[in-house]
Design a protein around this motif. Structure first.
Motif, short mmCIF file in Angstrom:
data_model
loop_
_atom_site.label_atom_id
_atom_site.label_comp_id
_atom_site.label_asym_id
_atom_site.label_seq_id
_atom_site.Cartn_x
_atom_site.Cartn_y
_atom_site.Cartn_z
N UNK A 146 15.67 1.73 11.27
CA UNK A 146 14.75 1.67 10.14
C UNK A 146 13.58 0.75 10.34
N UNK A 147 13.46 0.12 11.51
CA UNK A 147 12.32 -0.77 11.76
C UNK A 147 11.02 0.02 11.87
N UNK A 148 11.07 1.10 12.63
CA UNK A 148 9.87 1.92 12.83
C UNK A 148 9.51 2.67 11.54
N UNK A 149 8.25 3.01 11.42
CA UNK A 149 7.78 3.78 10.26
C UNK A 149 6.71 4.75 10.74
N UNK A 150 6.18 5.51 9.81
CA UNK A 150 5.12 6.47 10.14
C UNK A 150 3.95 6.30 9.19
N UNK A 151 2.77 6.48 9.72
CA UNK A 151 1.57 6.43 8.90
C UNK A 151 1.43 7.74 8.15
N UNK A 152 0.42 7.82 7.29
CA UNK A 152 0.23 9.03 6.48
C UNK A 152 -0.04 10.26 7.33
N UNK A 153 -0.63 10.06 8.52
CA UNK A 153 -0.92 11.22 9.37
C UNK A 153 0.23 11.56 10.32
N UNK A 154 1.36 10.86 10.15
CA UNK A 154 2.54 11.16 10.95
C UNK A 154 2.68 10.37 12.22
N UNK A 156 0.81 -1.23 0.00
CA UNK A 156 0.00 0.00 0.00
C UNK A 156 0.84 1.28 0.00
N UNK A 157 1.77 1.43 -0.95
CA UNK A 157 2.50 2.69 -1.02
C UNK A 157 1.54 3.86 -1.24
N UNK A 170 1.72 2.26 5.09
CA UNK A 170 2.61 1.59 4.13
C UNK A 170 3.54 0.68 4.91
N UNK A 171 3.53 -0.59 4.57
CA UNK A 171 4.34 -1.57 5.30
C UNK A 171 5.36 -2.17 4.34
#
Length: 291
Positions: free
Chosen positions: A223-231, A167-168, A173-174
């Protein structure tokens, strides 16, 4: 002090290559090749899964909710993909160009091709979508082809992609990194490198040949953590580096000695088959060993 090691392309282990050859990774879920697709007739169908309304897999959605809540780690998300259906986008590309009677160039033949992306570190990534709506929002002209995620992983391997990006451009996005892509392609369980006891033992044995290293510790990388579209922060699904190696060193090493030690360790690890299969990318941090 931290040293970020850029990931290098990895040769496919024999068992991965055999799985790819035996499963037809360059084909869709019905075994048909991606190349030569037309946009008419049966080839224009969205997918071959009966009674599929195109929505996202419920188990995957539940795993992502739990990940965002911090009640599971990214292992649970990858595990949910073992039985999930995803959509791979294919788009028309010009295979042959013709010239009209008026001297104008026109498409004579168009093939269908898988879409690949270029990750920030230069590696090839394959996009996959958990729902038909997510794919349509990302690329309205792409044709969604439904496959099991394991088949998508095999297709990624066939295309030389080391990352599978779910889901880019979506709310979540995973990124499935190379070791997890390989595990998914083989329909095997995946253990992140920073949770892998067997890997830690192997790396520790290699480090034992360097007397200045008192001990090592494996932790999740930055780099394991990420952010959703809302931050919002999400404790998983990032692109890497996924493994942080902490080296506890004895006193007395100068900068040149440290550099030589780190280079020697990295060379030793890179020759290890287990390391090559289970580590995507690393960052190294140095600490003074307690006296």
């Amino acid at each position: 002090m931290a040293n970020h090691e850029a990931p290098a392309p990895r040769p496919l282990p024999g068992h991965i290559a055999a799985a790819l050859a035996g499963a037809g990774g360059a084909t869709d879920s019905a075994g048909q090749p991606w190349a030569g697709r037309s946009l008419a007739g049966d080839d224009a169908r969205i997918h071959n899964f009966e009674d599929d309304d195109g929505s996202a897999d419920a188990s995957y959605l539940a795993a992502v909710v739990d990940l965002r809540a911090g009640t599971v780690d990214e292992t649970a998300v990858v595990a949910s993909l073992a039985t999930a259906r995803v959509f791979i986008p294919i788009v028309a590309q010009l295979a042959e160009e013709g010239e009209s009677a008026h001297g104008l160039h026109a498409d004579k033949q168009a093939d269908m091709a898988l879409v690949t992306l270029k990750a920030a570190d230069g590696r090839t990534a394959m996009p996959a979508f958990t729902s038909a709506a997510a794919l349509a929002s990302w690329h309205p002209d792409a044709r969604p082809v439904a496959v099991y995620a394991a088949r998508a992983a095999l297709s990624a391997v066939a295309e030389g992609a080391e990352l599978l990006v779910l889901d880019p451009g979506g709310e979540v996005t995973f990124v499935v990194r190379r070791p997890a892509v390989w595990a998914l392609a083989q329909q095997q369980d995946w253990t992140p490198s920073y949770m892998d006891g067997e890997l830690a033992a192997e790396m520790g044995r290699a480090a034992a040949d360097f007397p200045a290293v008192r001990r090592i510790e494996l932790l999740p990388g930055g780099g394991v953590a990420s952010r959703t579209a809302d931050g919002s922060a999400m404790p998983g699904g990032g692109a890497g580096p996924e493994l942080q190696v902490v080296l506890y060193l004895e006193d007395g090493l100068d900068a040149a000695g440290v550099q030589q030690l780190v280079a020697g360790l990295q060379a030793e690890w890179s020759r290890n088959v287990l390391f090559g299969e289970r580590v995507d990318s690393i960052e190294i941090k140095l600490r003074r060993a307690a006296q």
